[in-house]
Structures are given as structure tokens and as C-alpha cells.
Write an enzyme that holds these catalytic residues in place. Sequence first.
Site, PDB file in Angstrom:
ATOM      1  N   SER A 152       0.731  -1.264   0.109  1.00  0.00           N
ATOM      2  CA  SER A 152       0.088  -0.155  -0.089  1.00  0.00           C
ATOM      3  C   SER A 152       0.883   1.567  -0.132  1.00  0.00           C
ATOM      4  O   SER A 152       1.703   1.394  -0.988  1.00  0.00           O
ATOM      5  CB  SER A 152      -1.033   0.073   1.161  1.00  0.00           C
ATOM      6  N   ASP A 249     -10.172  -4.420  -4.527  1.00  0.00           N
ATOM      7  CA  ASP A 249      -9.558  -3.297  -3.708  1.00  0.00           C
ATOM      8  C   ASP A 249     -10.213  -2.212  -4.059  1.00  0.00           C
ATOM      9  O   ASP A 249     -10.472  -1.354  -4.900  1.00  0.00           O
ATOM     10  CB  ASP A 249      -8.079  -3.110  -4.411  1.00  0.00           C
ATOM     11  N   HIS A 279      -8.009  -5.158  -0.465  1.00  0.00           N
ATOM     12  CA  HIS A 279      -6.875  -4.367  -0.488  1.00  0.00           C
ATOM     13  C   HIS A 279      -5.809  -4.774   0.314  1.00  0.00           C
ATOM     14  O   HIS A 279      -4.575  -4.711   0.277  1.00  0.00           O
ATOM     15  CB  HIS A 279      -7.208  -2.981   0.251  1.00  0.00           C
TER      16      HIS A 279
END
EC number: 3.1.2.22
Length: 304
Positions: A152, A249, A279
Site C-alpha cells: 500500500s 480493492d 486491499h
Amino acid sequence: MAVMGMAAVAAWVPCRSWGWAAVSFGPHRGLSAFLARMPQRAPRWLPACRQKASFSLLNRPDLPNLAYKRLKGKSPGIIFIPGYLSNMNGTKALAIEEFCKSLGHAYIRFDYSGIGNSDGNLEESTVGKWRKDVLSIIDDLAEGPQILVGSSLGGWLMLHAAVARPEKVMALIGVATAADGLVTQFNHLSVEQKKEVEMKGVWSMPSKYHEEGVYNVQYSFIKEAEHHCLLHSPIPVDCPIRLLHGMKDDVVPWHTSMQVADRVLSTDVDVILRKHSDHRMKEKADIQLLVYTIDDLIDKLSVN
Ligand SMILES: *[C@@H]1O[C@H](CO)[C@@H](O)[C@H](O)[C@H]1NC(C)=O
């Protein structure tokens, strides 16, 4: 926390072990051998097993000390760069550690300043400071060539690290890479919403992955983060890159990984989409894909 110098802090915690990973990966690599060693069943979490756990602190003059855990081992080393508000003990960070242990490769995981056991205030944290944290880990702890695995926001920072340390960063693996994340999300708000955030000084960003249901992001954090956006121009990174992203996601759209692939100068770039992953990318199949991708890059770097 108190100033501890280069301290090793020990604690007893339940050990979450990827039992299958530890026993499954031998010294021989390659796709077929890898698949042959894949276990049939899910990894066992062993809540009863207890292990002595510890972390160390990296002393930095004028900057907060950073908590880290390092495995010594073969080159290239692997460094895990966590996501926004995540620490060194997430599922992916621990799974990669088991994998590196089984392969005998060096590995580092750490907490950003203001997070976990690192010093510093979260309220004062910025993308720029976390970028410096990553560079400190690479400069002061990592020995020799490295593969960076960024999750991320860590995927955004891994790109910065590759730009800043091309001589040491040999390859990148992004998991749900949030390049320019938060800034892009903020820019998608309506003019009225943006004005409101600017006046309140804080953006209450809805999140189902956070206990309170929202992330409170300082407006100043967003403004500072704008200086680190990368997607508006070519990204001077030339190493092999693997970008894993879940099509479910709903925090960072998978198109972001496509944009990264498009912007980097590297030609050896694969984007791998998993249709049913969200995600976090921390289901068994996601983790298997991640360790396979690391294994494959280690092979590739050893051949060259
Ligand atoms: C991470 O785990 C270590 C044990 O391996 C523990 O000492 C440390 O406090 C944990 N950090 C966080 C932020 O939970």
C-alpha cells in the site's frame, strides 16, 4: 517511548508461524519445485506455541529511533515496507520472514517513526519523514543488494527508495501499491468537501479496515504528501518490478498499479491482478503469490 539506545526488547508473545512455509521451501528453486512443495492445506497458526520475541532500535541523530527486526542471511536481502498505520507485525511481514528464514536470505521489517515501537509522534508524521525512515533502513541496516516489498503506502515509498538508492535497490514488489494514494483520494472529493477538510484541518476518511471506521488524516499530511507524488511524470526507476493488486480493492484501485507500470522506465514490469482479492491481500493464495514472486526475483537476480 523512553530512549533505549540500541536495545533489544524482549517479550513473550504467542507465535504465529507459517508452519508450512518454514518446512516447505528448500534450497532449490524454480516454479515446478516450488509448486511441488506447496502444502495442500492452509497454514496453521499455532496459538499455543510461545516464542521469545524482540525488536531492536536503530539510533538516528536528530531523527526518531526506529524499531526493527533483522534476519541475517544471504543476498539479496528483502525489506518489507508497511502500509499506512501498519507495523512490522502484519500477516505479510511475518509470512515473508518465515519464507526468508527457510531460504536463508537476509530480511528486515520495521516500524515507521510514530508507529508501533519506533519513537516519534504520529501527529507529526509525514510521507516525507516516512520516506526518510525507509532510506535510513536501507543505508544503515541493509547490507548489499536488496529487494523491496512495499505494501500500500509502502509501495509508494518503495518507488521513492528505488529512485534515491538505485545502486542498492535491485528489484521491487508492490502489493496494492498506493502511489500518490491519499492525495488522489483527497482530490476526488467535491470542492465543498475539500473546503470543509481545509477548514477543519482534518479529513475523516471512511475505512472499513480501521477500528473506528474512519482514518483521521491531517490536512497538513495531505498537503505535504503532494510534494511526493510520482505519477504525473516518468519515474526514473530501471529495475525489475512486480505489482500485485486485488481487483476487489476498494481503497486503492488496481489501475494505480497500471499507472505505475506505465510511468517507470523499467521494461521488466509485470502487473499481476487477482480478481477476488481486496486491499489487504493477505489470504492464503495472496501470500503464496507474494512469496512465489519474491522467490522468482531472487532466482532472476542470482542468474544475472
Ligand atoms: C511486534 O512484535 C514484537 C515481537 O516480535 C513485539 O516485541 C512488538 O512489540 C510488536 N510490535 C507491535 C507494534 O505490535
